[in-house]
Design an enzyme around this catalytic site. Structure first.
Site, short mmCIF file in Angstrom:
data_model
loop_
_atom_site.label_atom_id
_atom_site.label_comp_id
_atom_site.label_asym_id
_atom_site.label_seq_id
_atom_site.Cartn_x
_atom_site.Cartn_y
_atom_site.Cartn_z
N SER A 34 37.13 45.51 45.22
CA SER A 34 36.41 44.34 44.39
C SER A 34 36.67 42.68 45.34
O SER A 34 37.06 41.72 44.71
CB SER A 34 35.96 43.84 43.18
N GLY A 87 34.95 39.96 46.39
CA GLY A 87 34.47 38.56 45.86
C GLY A 87 34.95 38.19 44.90
O GLY A 87 36.00 37.13 44.81
N ASP A 88 35.88 39.13 43.71
CA ASP A 88 36.07 38.77 42.03
C ASP A 88 37.83 38.70 42.76
O ASP A 88 38.86 37.49 42.31
CB ASP A 88 36.09 40.32 41.57
N THR A 89 38.41 39.31 44.05
CA THR A 89 40.22 38.89 44.67
C THR A 89 39.63 38.35 44.32
O THR A 89 40.67 37.32 44.61
CB THR A 89 40.40 40.22 44.73
N ALA A 98 39.91 34.79 42.48
CA ALA A 98 41.35 34.63 42.00
C ALA A 98 42.15 33.94 42.47
O ALA A 98 43.25 33.54 41.74
CB ALA A 98 41.84 36.05 41.22
#
Length: 388
Positions: free
Chosen positions: A164, A166-168, A171
Site C-alpha cells: 500500500s 500510497g498510504d505509506t 504517512a
C-alpha cells in the site's frame, strides 16, 4: 534518550496511513495512545495472515503503542477523546473529512481547548477542494497521483505495487509535516496547526519530472515495464537459469565500466554514448548488448563481474532472501521480538538510523483496550498543570 521522548500522540486513525505515521513516531520514543473501536478494534488486526486470530502485520504497525477502546459515536467516548486531546502534543486521524466534526471533535473545538495541539489529518483528497467528501483509499491516490499509469508493461492492464505505497507515502509526508509543525511551535513560539495530507498529493509529490515534461513537450509518460524511461541503461536483464539481474549503468563513468565489463569497449568509447541523452536515443541497442552478455551467465557470475567493475547491480529479492541477507542482519533490520502473548516473531527494524538517539522496539503491539476504555477508565497522560 529517545529522540521523541515526552511527545504525547493521540492516534484516532485506522488501517494504514494514520497508524503508519503513529508507528514512525512511536519507534522514536513518542508515547502513542491508539484509540480503537470497542467492537473488534482496528480492522488491521485481522488483515492478511493471522496467528491465533491476530494479524502479524498488526504486530508491526502497532508496536510501541498503547490501546484504548472507545465508541467515538457515544458522548462518553467523545468526552474521553477530548480529555486526551487536551493533553496531547499531536493528534493523528485519517477519517473521511467531516467525520470528527460530526462527533464534536473537529479542529476548531480541539484547538480551542489545546492551542498547542498539532493535528495530522490524512485523507484521500485533502480537507478542501471539490473532491473533499469523496471516499479515498491508497489505491485511488496512487492512480490519481499518476503512479498507476506508469506501472506494468506497455499495452497491458496497469498494475499496482504489491504494497500500500500510497498510504505509506501519505504517512511519511504526515510525519514530516508533524515534525515541521512541532519545530515551529517549539523554536518559533508558534501555536499548533493542522497538517493536511492528501493521499493523491503524496504520490504526485514523488512523480519526478512527469508534469514539467507534459507542460514543456506535451509528453505523456506511460508504462515502461522494468526500464526507467529517459535514463539509460537501467533495466532488468535475463540471466542463464531464469533469474533476472537489475543493472543501473546510467552514470557516464559507470556506463563505460559496464561496457568494458561485458567486452563492449566499442560502446564504451563511442562518443555518441558518452552522455545520457545519447544513450537514451540508442537504448534498445545498449539493452540488447547487455542482455546478450547476461543471458550467457548465471546471476552469481554476472554479479561477481559487475561488482568487480563497480557497476551497481543486484538480484530481485524475495522475503526469504531478505530474512537471510547479511546486510539486513548487520544493519539491524531483522529484529527478533515477541507479541503480547510471548510468541516469538521477526519484524522489520527501525529506519532511519540515528547515531545518538536511534529508534527501538520498546513494547509489543497491545491487546484491544489493554490501556483502558469504556470499562475501567482510560490510562491517559497527567494534566499539564500536574506534570509541571
Amino acid at each position: 534518550m529517545d529522540a521523541l521522548a515526552g511527545l504525547k500522540v493521540l492516534e484516532l486513525g485506522q488501517l494504514i496511513a494514520g497508524p503508519f505515521a503513529g508507528k514512525t513516531l512511536a519507534d522514536f520514543g513518542a508515547d502513542v495512545i491508539k484509540v480503537e473501536p470497542l467492537d473488534g478494534g482496528d480492522p488491521l488486526r485481522t488483515w492478511r495472515l493471522l496467528r491465533e486470530g491476530t494479524s502479524v502485520w498488526w504486530e508491526v504497525q502497532s508496536r510501541n503503542k498503547r490501546s484504548v477502546a472507545l465508541d467515538l459515536r457515544s458522548s462518553e467516548g467523545q468526552a474521553a477523546v477530548r480529555a486526551l486531546a487536551a493533553e496531547a502534543d499531536v493528534l493523528i486521524e485519517n477519517f473521511k473529512p467531516g467525520t470528527l466534526e460530526g462527533w464534536g471533535l473537529g479542529w476548531e473545538a480541539l484547538h480551542a481547548a489545546n492551542p498547542k495541539l498539532v493535528m495530522l489529518r490524512v485523507s484521500g483528497y485533502g480537507q478542501t477542494g471539490p473532491y473533499r467528501d469523496k471516499p479515498g483509499f491508497g489505491v485511488l491516490g496512487e492512480a490519481m497521483g499518476g503512479l498507476r499509469h506508469l506501472t506494468g508493461e506497455p499495452g497491458r492492464v496497469p498494475v499496482r505495487c504489491g504494497v500500500s505505497i500510497g498510504d505509506t507515502l501519505a504517512a511519511l509526508h504526515g510525519v514530516i509535516g508533524v515534525l515541521l509543525a512541532l519545530r515551529h511551535r517549539e523554536v518559533n513560539g508558534g501555536r499548533g496547526q493542522v497538517v493536511d495530507v492528501a493521499l493523491y498529493e503524496s504520490v504526485f509529490n514523488v512523480m519526478e519530472s512527469l508534469l514539467p515534461e507534459y507542460d514543456a513537450f506535451g509528453a505523456v509518460r506511460g508504462a515502461a515495464g522494468s526500464a526507467l524511461p529517459g535514463i539509460a541503461p537501467s533495466n532488468a536483464y535475463p540471466c542463464a537459469g531464469g533469474a533476472w539481474v537489475l543493472i543501473g549503468g546510467n552514470g557516464d563513468g559507470i556506463f563505460k565500466r559496464l561496457m568494458r565489463a561485458i567486452a563492449r569497449a566499442d560502446l564504451a568509447d563511442d562518443p555518441g554514448l558518452a552522455r545520457n541523452d545519447g544513450r537514451v536515443a540508442r537504448v534498445a541497442e545498449i539493452d540488447a548488448a547487455i542482455s546478450a552478455w547476461t543471458s550467457q551467465r548465471d546471476i552469481d557470475a554476472v554479479l561477481a563481474a559487475l561488482d568487480a567493475a563497480a557497476v551497481p547491480a543486484g538480484r530481485i529479492y524475495t522475503v526469504a532472501d531478505i530474512a537471510a541477507d547479511p546486510q539486513y542482519q548487520a544493519r539491524g533490520m531483522i529484529v527478533q521480538t515477541h507479541d503480547a502473548d510471548g510468541r516469538a516473531l521477526k519484524v522489520p527494524g527501525v529506519v532511519p538510523k540515528l547515531s545518538e538517539t536511534p529508534g527501538r522496539l520498546r513494547t509489543p503491539a497491545p491487546r484491544l483496550g489493554e490501556h483502558g476504555g469504556a470499562v475501567g477508565g482510560v490510562a491517559g497522560w497527567p494534566r499539564r498543570e500536574e506534570a509541571g
